[in-house]
Design an enzyme around this catalytic site. Structure first.
Site, PDB file in Angstrom:
ATOM      1  N   ASP A  33      46.750  48.029  -6.332  1.00 49.34           N
ATOM      2  CA  ASP A  33      46.231  46.889  -5.584  1.00 49.34           C
ATOM      3  C   ASP A  33      45.244  46.219  -6.515  1.00 49.34           C
ATOM      4  OD1 ASP A  33      46.303  45.266  -3.300  1.00 49.34           O
ATOM      5  OD2 ASP A  33      44.405  46.074  -2.602  1.00 49.34           O
ATOM      6  N   SER A  34      45.349  44.915  -6.585  1.00 53.96           N
ATOM      7  CA  SER A  34      44.490  44.213  -7.526  1.00 53.96           C
ATOM      8  C   SER A  34      44.167  42.831  -6.999  1.00 53.96           C
ATOM      9  CB  SER A  34      45.182  44.109  -8.889  1.00 53.96           C
ATOM     10  OG  SER A  34      46.417  43.427  -8.763  1.00 53.96           O
ATOM     11  N   SER A  57      58.735  46.149  -3.732  1.00 56.56           N
ATOM     12  CA  SER A  57      60.151  45.750  -3.770  1.00 56.56           C
ATOM     13  C   SER A  57      60.367  44.711  -4.856  1.00 56.56           C
ATOM     14  CB  SER A  57      60.565  45.164  -2.416  1.00 56.56           C
ATOM     15  OG  SER A  57      60.315  46.075  -1.389  1.00 56.56           O
ATOM     16  N   ASN A  58      59.305  44.415  -5.612  1.00 58.83           N
ATOM     17  CA  ASN A  58      59.330  43.352  -6.616  1.00 58.83           C
ATOM     18  C   ASN A  58      59.768  43.910  -7.976  1.00 58.83           C
ATOM     19  OD1 ASN A  58      58.621  41.514  -8.625  1.00 58.83           O
ATOM     20  ND2 ASN A  58      56.740  40.874  -7.610  1.00 58.83           N
ATOM     21  N   PRO A  59      60.966  43.512  -8.462  1.00 60.50           N
ATOM     22  CA  PRO A  59      61.434  44.008  -9.759  1.00 60.50           C
ATOM     23  C   PRO A  59      60.509  43.611 -10.918  1.00 60.50           C
ATOM     24  CG  PRO A  59      63.166  42.745  -8.633  1.00 60.50           C
ATOM     25  CD  PRO A  59      61.925  42.615  -7.821  1.00 60.50           C
ATOM     26  N   ASP A  72      45.613  33.330 -13.425  1.00 62.24           N
ATOM     27  CA  ASP A  72      45.518  33.435 -14.886  1.00 62.24           C
ATOM     28  C   ASP A  72      45.029  32.161 -15.582  1.00 62.24           C
ATOM     29  OD1 ASP A  72      46.391  36.012 -14.532  1.00 62.24           O
ATOM     30  OD2 ASP A  72      48.242  35.797 -15.694  1.00 62.24           O
ATOM     31  N   LYS A 117      57.214  43.507 -10.832  1.00 56.32           N
ATOM     32  CA  LYS A 117      56.122  44.498 -10.841  1.00 56.32           C
ATOM     33  C   LYS A 117      56.621  45.804 -11.463  1.00 56.32           C
ATOM     34  CE  LYS A 117      52.492  44.377  -9.029  1.00 56.32           C
ATOM     35  NZ  LYS A 117      51.448  44.776  -8.166  1.00 56.32           N
TER      36      LYS A 117
END
Length: 191
Positions: A67-68, A9-11, A149, A13
Site C-alpha cells: 500500500d502506498s 489483479s493488475n498485471p 510522478d 503491478k
C-alpha cells in the site's frame, strides 16, 4: 520454487514487483480477479497487512501486498491512504492536489510504501516501509511514470519521478527503499 500470490489483479503491478524480486527464487502470481479486498485500514501498514493476510488465507499460499501513497505536509499528510481515490484520473488527482496546496510555501511531501508478506495461514511474516522525501512542484514536469510522478520533485536527484530513468526511480523510490529492507529477510524465508 515457492509461489507468492500478489494481492492485486493488475498485471502492471505484478511486473513492477517482479522487477524488485529478480534475486529470489519465488514465482509471482496475480490473485484471482473475483477476490476483492476492501482497504479499510487507517494506515498504509494496516492496508498492506489486510490485503496480504486475506489473500494468503483465501488461497492457502504465501502472499505479498503493498500500500502506498503521497503524504503532503501542507495538507496534514493528505492524500495519504486515499492517494489513488483522490480523483478519477491521474490528471484529476494532480489538479485537486495542486488546488488544495494553492500558494502554500511549504511544498514538502513524501511518497510512502509499505509491503507486507503473509504466510499461508494469513499471519504476517514480514513487513517493510520505504519513504522517499521530496517536494510538490507548482506545475508537472516529465512524461514517464504515472500518478503524482510529474509533480513529485526529488531534490537529491534534481528531477521529478516523471523525469527519472526507470533505473534511478527503481532505486530511490519509496517502493525501492521498502524492497531494499525486505529482500534480505525474504531470502531467509526461502530456506
Amino acid at each position: 520454487m515457492k509461489t507468492l500470490i500478489v494481492a492485486t489483479s493488475n498485471p502492471g503491478k505484478l511486473r513492477e514487483l517482479q522487477d524488485y524480486l529478480t534475486e529470489i527464487d519465488w514465482e509471482l502470481q496475480l490473485k484471482p480477479k473475483e477476490l476483492e479486498i476492501e482497504e479499510t485500514g487507517a494506515t498504509f501498514l494496516d492496508n498492506a497487512c489486510l490485503k496480504a493476510s486475506q489473500v494468503a488465507k483465501t488461497m492457502g499460499q504465501w502472499a505479498i501486498a503493498d500500500d502506498s501513497g503521497l503524504a503532503v505536509d501542507a495538507l496534514g499528510g493528505a492524500p495519504g491512504i486515499y492517494s489513488a481515490r483522490y480523483g478519477n484520473t491521474d490528471q484529476e488527482r494532480i489538479d485537486r492536489l495542486l488546488k488544495e496546496i494553492g500558494s502554500n510555501p511549504n511544498r514538502k511531501a513524501q511518497f510512502i510504501c509499505v509491503i507486507a508478506i503473509a504466510r499461508p495461514d494469513g499471519s504476517i511474516a514480514l513487513n517493510a516501509k520505504g519513504v522517499c522525501q521530496g517536494e510538490i512542484l507548482i506545475a508537472p514536469r516529465g512524461t514517464k511514470g504515472f500518478g503524482y510522478d510529474p509533480i513529485f520533485y526529488v531534490p537529491t536527484q534534481q528531477q521529478t519521478f516523471a523525469e527519472m530513468s526507470p533505473e534511478v526511480k527503481h532505486k530511490i523510490s519509496h517502493r525501492g527503499k521498502a524492497f531494499e529492507i525486505l529482500l534480505p529477510a525474504l531470502k531467509t524465508l526461502q530456506d
